[in-house]
Design a protein around this motif. Sequence first.
Motif, PDB file in Angstrom:
ATOM      1  N   HIS A  12      -3.018   2.089   8.482  1.00  0.00           N
ATOM      2  CA  HIS A  12      -4.202   3.387   8.048  1.00  0.00           C
ATOM      3  C   HIS A  12      -3.812   4.351   9.045  1.00  0.00           C
ATOM      4  N   MET A  13      -2.876   4.415   9.978  1.00  0.00           N
ATOM      5  CA  MET A  13      -2.621   5.086  11.075  1.00  0.00           C
ATOM      6  C   MET A  13      -1.453   6.231  10.469  1.00  0.00           C
ATOM      7  N   HIS A  14      -0.546   5.693   9.636  1.00  0.00           N
ATOM      8  CA  HIS A  14       0.269   6.685   9.218  1.00  0.00           C
ATOM      9  C   HIS A  14      -0.066   6.912   7.712  1.00  0.00           C
ATOM     10  N   ALA A  15       0.406   7.969   7.156  1.00  0.00           N
ATOM     11  CA  ALA A  15       0.489   7.990   5.676  1.00  0.00           C
ATOM     12  C   ALA A  15       1.654   7.521   4.954  1.00  0.00           C
ATOM     13  N   GLU A  16       1.480   6.856   3.991  1.00  0.00           N
ATOM     14  CA  GLU A  16       2.458   5.913   3.352  1.00  0.00           C
ATOM     15  C   GLU A  16       3.122   7.355   2.336  1.00  0.00           C
ATOM     16  N   THR A  17       4.558   7.143   2.173  1.00  0.00           N
ATOM     17  CA  THR A  17       5.347   7.810   1.280  1.00  0.00           C
ATOM     18  C   THR A  17       4.899   7.106  -0.264  1.00  0.00           C
ATOM     19  N   PRO A  18       5.141   8.048  -1.238  1.00  0.00           N
ATOM     20  CA  PRO A  18       4.848   7.333  -2.428  1.00  0.00           C
ATOM     21  C   PRO A  18       6.004   6.202  -2.513  1.00  0.00           C
ATOM     22  N   GLU A  19       7.137   6.114  -2.113  1.00  0.00           N
ATOM     23  CA  GLU A  19       8.096   5.150  -2.096  1.00  0.00           C
ATOM     24  C   GLU A  19       7.812   3.811  -1.507  1.00  0.00           C
ATOM     25  N   GLU A  20       6.984   4.024  -0.208  1.00  0.00           N
ATOM     26  CA  GLU A  20       6.518   3.234   0.585  1.00  0.00           C
ATOM     27  C   GLU A  20       5.274   2.285  -0.254  1.00  0.00           C
ATOM     28  N   LYS A  21       4.391   3.252  -0.966  1.00  0.00           N
ATOM     29  CA  LYS A  21       3.258   2.989  -1.808  1.00  0.00           C
ATOM     30  C   LYS A  21       3.500   1.903  -2.798  1.00  0.00           C
ATOM     31  N   GLN A  22       4.768   2.287  -3.416  1.00  0.00           N
ATOM     32  CA  GLN A  22       5.393   1.548  -4.627  1.00  0.00           C
ATOM     33  C   GLN A  22       5.963   0.254  -4.307  1.00  0.00           C
ATOM     34  N   ARG A  23       6.676   0.397  -3.067  1.00  0.00           N
ATOM     35  CA  ARG A  23       7.239  -0.731  -2.428  1.00  0.00           C
ATOM     36  C   ARG A  23       6.105  -1.874  -2.234  1.00  0.00           C
ATOM     37  N   ASN A  24       5.231  -1.501  -1.431  1.00  0.00           N
ATOM     38  CA  ASN A  24       3.942  -2.173  -1.236  1.00  0.00           C
ATOM     39  C   ASN A  24       3.244  -2.904  -2.476  1.00  0.00           C
ATOM     40  N   LEU A  25       3.208  -2.090  -3.403  1.00  0.00           N
ATOM     41  CA  LEU A  25       2.498  -2.676  -4.588  1.00  0.00           C
ATOM     42  C   LEU A  25       3.461  -3.600  -5.385  1.00  0.00           C
ATOM     43  N   ASP A  26       4.620  -3.308  -5.503  1.00  0.00           N
ATOM     44  CA  ASP A  26       5.599  -4.141  -6.002  1.00  0.00           C
ATOM     45  C   ASP A  26       5.733  -5.581  -5.209  1.00  0.00           C
ATOM     46  N   LEU A  27       5.313  -5.557  -4.098  1.00  0.00           N
ATOM     47  CA  LEU A  27       5.488  -6.598  -3.005  1.00  0.00           C
ATOM     48  C   LEU A  27       4.440  -7.493  -3.258  1.00  0.00           C
ATOM     49  N   ALA A  28       3.136  -6.793  -3.519  1.00  0.00           N
ATOM     50  CA  ALA A  28       1.851  -7.532  -3.591  1.00  0.00           C
ATOM     51  C   ALA A  28       2.199  -8.402  -5.086  1.00  0.00           C
ATOM     52  N   ALA A  29       2.654  -7.420  -6.121  1.00  0.00           N
ATOM     53  CA  ALA A  29       2.550  -8.245  -7.606  1.00  0.00           C
ATOM     54  C   ALA A  29       3.730  -9.290  -7.358  1.00  0.00           C
ATOM     55  N   ALA A  30       4.723  -9.267  -6.598  1.00  0.00           N
ATOM     56  CA  ALA A  30       5.521 -10.090  -6.450  1.00  0.00           C
ATOM     57  C   ALA A  30       5.309 -11.501  -5.709  1.00  0.00           C
ATOM     58  N   SER A  31       4.424 -11.201  -4.883  1.00  0.00           N
ATOM     59  CA  SER A  31       3.802 -12.109  -3.950  1.00  0.00           C
ATOM     60  C   SER A  31       2.803 -13.063  -4.907  1.00  0.00           C
TER      61      SER A  31
END
Length: 149
Positions: A12-31
């Motif tokens: 929450h301290m740094h803003a995610e780039t769209p690429e980071e946001k997509q990567r985290n979303l893909d990571l959640a789905a893969a998990s």
Amino acid sequence: MIAKLKQFLNAHMHAETPEEKQRNLDLAAASMLLEVVYADEVLSPEEEQLLPKVMQETLGLSPEDSRDLLMTAKTRQNEATSLYEFTNEVNDAFTLDQKQNLVLAMWQLAYADGQLCQYEDQIIRRMSELLYLKHSELIQLRNRAMEMR
């Protein structure tokens, strides 16, 4: 506990780039997919072969990205304290259709070895509830996965 607090603050301290946001979303789905694969504590050869394929189809990943994401997701999945960590991210970003495709992929993985374990069934049901899918949708997706075998 301190690690979780640090992770929360860093997120929450740094803003995610769209690429980071997509990567985290893909990571959640893969998990979430890994939760199904490891629900019966046995990674069958069929599941191991199908997992990258469903990740590519469901998340639109390349084979290389799928492999990289799987390695990261295994670590994240082992460190997770609840399914909510994954389903919350997916709920915030996925459409109904994307959620249904994700649950369909879960059912495909569960049936990949030719048998549905009660733990696989339970974990898929729990995650579909957390994704706010109707029970009728869950059953339809399960039936589609069974037909695809």
